[in-house]
Design a protein around this motif. Sequence first.
Motif, PDB file in Angstrom:
ATOM      1  N   GLU A  78       0.719  -1.185   0.149  1.00  0.00           N
ATOM      2  CA  GLU A  78      -0.143   0.041   0.046  1.00  0.00           C
ATOM      3  C   GLU A  78       0.945   1.238   0.137  1.00  0.00           C
ATOM      4  O   GLU A  78       0.604   2.349  -0.672  1.00  0.00           O
ATOM      5  CB  GLU A  78      -0.922  -0.012   1.245  1.00  0.00           C
ATOM      6  CG  GLU A  78      -1.820  -1.166   1.366  1.00  0.00           C
ATOM      7  CD  GLU A  78      -2.753  -1.035   2.374  1.00  0.00           C
ATOM      8  OE1 GLU A  78      -2.458  -0.371   3.574  1.00  0.00           O
ATOM      9  OE2 GLU A  78      -3.572  -2.015   2.688  1.00  0.00           O
ATOM     10  N   THR A  79       2.041   1.323   0.666  1.00  0.00           N
ATOM     11  CA  THR A  79       2.873   2.455   0.744  1.00  0.00           C
ATOM     12  C   THR A  79       3.499   2.604  -0.765  1.00  0.00           C
ATOM     13  O   THR A  79       3.668   3.676  -1.186  1.00  0.00           O
ATOM     14  CB  THR A  79       3.779   2.202   1.859  1.00  0.00           C
ATOM     15  OG1 THR A  79       3.117   2.011   3.090  1.00  0.00           O
ATOM     16  CG2 THR A  79       4.741   3.471   2.028  1.00  0.00           C
ATOM     17  N   VAL A  80       4.242   1.368  -1.351  1.00  0.00           N
ATOM     18  CA  VAL A  80       4.622   1.471  -2.440  1.00  0.00           C
ATOM     19  C   VAL A  80       3.479   2.075  -3.440  1.00  0.00           C
ATOM     20  O   VAL A  80       3.860   3.088  -4.295  1.00  0.00           O
ATOM     21  CB  VAL A  80       5.005   0.364  -2.788  1.00  0.00           C
ATOM     22  CG1 VAL A  80       5.504   0.406  -4.442  1.00  0.00           C
ATOM     23  CG2 VAL A  80       6.229  -0.268  -2.165  1.00  0.00           C
ATOM     24  N   LEU A  81       2.314   1.739  -3.447  1.00  0.00           N
ATOM     25  CA  LEU A  81       1.181   2.375  -4.253  1.00  0.00           C
ATOM     26  C   LEU A  81       0.973   3.804  -4.088  1.00  0.00           C
ATOM     27  O   LEU A  81       0.926   4.663  -4.986  1.00  0.00           O
ATOM     28  CB  LEU A  81       0.055   1.459  -4.266  1.00  0.00           C
ATOM     29  CG  LEU A  81      -0.075   0.128  -4.681  1.00  0.00           C
ATOM     30  CD1 LEU A  81      -1.319  -0.468  -4.596  1.00  0.00           C
ATOM     31  CD2 LEU A  81       0.310   0.112  -6.176  1.00  0.00           C
ATOM     32  N   GLN A  82       1.079   4.199  -2.985  1.00  0.00           N
ATOM     33  CA  GLN A  82       1.065   5.566  -2.517  1.00  0.00           C
ATOM     34  C   GLN A  82       2.040   6.436  -3.205  1.00  0.00           C
ATOM     35  O   GLN A  82       1.711   7.762  -3.714  1.00  0.00           O
ATOM     36  CB  GLN A  82       0.927   5.822  -0.984  1.00  0.00           C
ATOM     37  CG  GLN A  82       0.565   7.299  -0.744  1.00  0.00           C
ATOM     38  CD  GLN A  82       0.870   7.607   0.666  1.00  0.00           C
ATOM     39  OE1 GLN A  82       1.547   6.797   1.348  1.00  0.00           O
ATOM     40  NE2 GLN A  82       0.157   8.359   1.401  1.00  0.00           N
ATOM     41  N   GLN A  83       3.288   6.058  -3.073  1.00  0.00           N
ATOM     42  CA  GLN A  83       4.626   6.925  -3.398  1.00  0.00           C
ATOM     43  C   GLN A  83       4.470   6.935  -4.943  1.00  0.00           C
ATOM     44  O   GLN A  83       4.822   8.097  -5.547  1.00  0.00           O
ATOM     45  CB  GLN A  83       5.773   6.091  -2.907  1.00  0.00           C
ATOM     46  CG  GLN A  83       5.856   6.011  -1.448  1.00  0.00           C
ATOM     47  CD  GLN A  83       5.305   7.025  -0.471  1.00  0.00           C
ATOM     48  OE1 GLN A  83       5.758   8.244  -0.793  1.00  0.00           O
ATOM     49  NE2 GLN A  83       4.527   6.770   0.310  1.00  0.00           N
ATOM     50  N   LEU A  84       4.060   5.777  -5.461  1.00  0.00           N
ATOM     51  CA  LEU A  84       4.117   5.923  -6.936  1.00  0.00           C
ATOM     52  C   LEU A  84       3.005   6.954  -7.542  1.00  0.00           C
ATOM     53  O   LEU A  84       3.116   7.496  -8.465  1.00  0.00           O
ATOM     54  CB  LEU A  84       3.949   4.514  -7.696  1.00  0.00           C
ATOM     55  CG  LEU A  84       5.163   3.533  -7.227  1.00  0.00           C
ATOM     56  CD1 LEU A  84       5.031   2.078  -7.973  1.00  0.00           C
ATOM     57  CD2 LEU A  84       6.391   4.249  -8.017  1.00  0.00           C
ATOM     58  N   GLY A  85       1.881   6.929  -6.889  1.00  0.00           N
ATOM     59  CA  GLY A  85       0.607   7.570  -7.149  1.00  0.00           C
ATOM     60  C   GLY A  85       0.982   8.957  -7.133  1.00  0.00           C
ATOM     61  O   GLY A  85       0.656   9.732  -7.869  1.00  0.00           O
ATOM     62  N   VAL A  86       1.439   9.477  -6.019  1.00  0.00           N
ATOM     63  CA  VAL A  86       1.484  10.778  -5.512  1.00  0.00           C
ATOM     64  C   VAL A  86       2.830  11.375  -6.731  1.00  0.00           C
ATOM     65  O   VAL A  86       2.661  12.351  -7.133  1.00  0.00           O
ATOM     66  CB  VAL A  86       2.086  11.096  -4.279  1.00  0.00           C
ATOM     67  CG1 VAL A  86       2.497  12.336  -3.835  1.00  0.00           C
ATOM     68  CG2 VAL A  86       0.988  10.619  -3.162  1.00  0.00           C
ATOM     69  N   GLY A  87       3.782  10.571  -6.887  1.00  0.00           N
ATOM     70  CA  GLY A  87       4.614  11.007  -7.992  1.00  0.00           C
ATOM     71  C   GLY A  87       4.346  11.214  -9.291  1.00  0.00           C
ATOM     72  O   GLY A  87       4.643  12.103  -9.951  1.00  0.00           O
ATOM     73  N   LEU A  88       3.588   9.948  -9.823  1.00  0.00           N
ATOM     74  CA  LEU A  88       2.896  10.074 -11.158  1.00  0.00           C
ATOM     75  C   LEU A  88       1.915  11.305 -11.217  1.00  0.00           C
ATOM     76  O   LEU A  88       1.772  11.797 -12.305  1.00  0.00           O
ATOM     77  CB  LEU A  88       2.182   8.732 -11.452  1.00  0.00           C
ATOM     78  CG  LEU A  88       3.379   7.708 -11.559  1.00  0.00           C
ATOM     79  CD1 LEU A  88       2.441   6.624 -11.853  1.00  0.00           C
ATOM     80  CD2 LEU A  88       4.298   7.853 -12.844  1.00  0.00           C
ATOM     81  N   ALA A  89       1.154  11.575 -10.111  1.00  0.00           N
ATOM     82  CA  ALA A  89       0.167  12.597 -10.202  1.00  0.00           C
ATOM     83  C   ALA A  89       0.888  13.677 -10.510  1.00  0.00           C
ATOM     84  O   ALA A  89       0.416  14.722 -10.984  1.00  0.00           O
ATOM     85  CB  ALA A  89      -0.811  12.484  -9.069  1.00  0.00           C
ATOM     86  N   LEU A  90       1.934  14.235  -9.662  1.00  0.00           N
ATOM     87  CA  LEU A  90       2.563  15.313  -9.705  1.00  0.00           C
ATOM     88  C   LEU A  90       3.104  15.579 -11.205  1.00  0.00           C
ATOM     89  O   LEU A  90       3.018  16.667 -11.669  1.00  0.00           O
ATOM     90  CB  LEU A  90       3.739  15.527  -8.794  1.00  0.00           C
ATOM     91  CG  LEU A  90       4.534  16.743  -8.558  1.00  0.00           C
ATOM     92  CD1 LEU A  90       3.539  18.070  -8.469  1.00  0.00           C
ATOM     93  CD2 LEU A  90       5.462  16.872  -7.669  1.00  0.00           C
ATOM     94  N   GLY A  91       3.939  14.645 -11.681  1.00  0.00           N
ATOM     95  CA  GLY A  91       4.347  14.632 -13.043  1.00  0.00           C
ATOM     96  C   GLY A  91       3.246  14.766 -14.027  1.00  0.00           C
ATOM     97  O   GLY A  91       3.323  15.446 -15.173  1.00  0.00           O
ATOM     98  N   PHE A  92       2.224  14.074 -13.813  1.00  0.00           N
ATOM     99  CA  PHE A  92       1.059  14.202 -14.834  1.00  0.00           C
ATOM    100  C   PHE A  92       0.228  15.624 -14.646  1.00  0.00           C
ATOM    101  O   PHE A  92      -0.092  16.281 -15.778  1.00  0.00           O
ATOM    102  CB  PHE A  92       0.000  13.395 -14.488  1.00  0.00           C
ATOM    103  CG  PHE A  92      -1.456  13.270 -15.266  1.00  0.00           C
ATOM    104  CD1 PHE A  92      -1.383  13.096 -16.490  1.00  0.00           C
ATOM    105  CD2 PHE A  92      -2.428  13.954 -14.614  1.00  0.00           C
ATOM    106  CE1 PHE A  92      -2.611  13.227 -17.319  1.00  0.00           C
ATOM    107  CE2 PHE A  92      -3.722  13.972 -15.168  1.00  0.00           C
ATOM    108  CZ  PHE A  92      -3.869  13.598 -16.546  1.00  0.00           C
TER     109      PHE A  92
END
Length: 261
Positions: A78-92
């Motif tokens: 769950e923590t990995v998904l959160q980190q990847l999600g926040v980073g990808l959302a900022l780049g998007f």
Amino acid sequence: MAAPGLITFSEAQLVGWLSPILWPFLRVLALFTAAPLFSIRAIPARTKVGLAFFVAVCAQPMLAEQPMVMFNGPAALETVLQQLGVGLALGFAVRLVFASVELAGEVIGLQMGLNFASFFDPTSNAQISAVGRFYGQMALLLFVVINGHLLLIMAVVDSFSHFPVNGNFLQSLGQMKLHQLGSSLFSSALWIALPLMALLLFVNLTMGVISRVAPQMNIYAVGFPVTLTVGLLGIMATLPMLEHPVLTLMQQAIDLFSAQK
């Protein structure tokens, strides 16, 4: 019992050493995967990984105390998904800023009659017109001039204060409100292209009046060079004003991750 003279480490000690660096590293690496300039294919993957690790290490003094998440438990996924999600959302979100400028270029190119001059863009994996590509490159140069790459790194570090490492990806996604930035995409593109749209509309109306006054004139042979010339002059005149909407959109995208909630 460990043999005398051997240095042993417990699992808790390893988690305590690696966890503060691993989660920022994943978030920064996800940002580099989606953000403009960092996601260019010419940059090797090893360089992105090394730069992400370097940023994660250097950001340690500015980060709040991160929770310790065991790597062999369900909370780690769950923590990995959160980190990847926040980073990808900022780049998007930053990618949407460039999409807004390119959309304005597509509209201007359509009015100028240059939309048939399109080619394959490896960045977006789609066909893009010459005018849209030109506006996208201008936005990228402006992004470098205003130190947008540094703003992105500061934003991803600041995001740990507002989206802490807790594994709650859906809650973080709801707090970002990316739909607000998506609604600004079309309105900002329209405002960027509006001066040239009005200018080219006036030129087309003028050419229509001329064709009615002098029917013997070939409006198709004369209209395209006139429209193209006026469009290029309009681009040259309005290009210095591109800075304000790009800065406004960039600030709006970064505020989604750094503004106080």
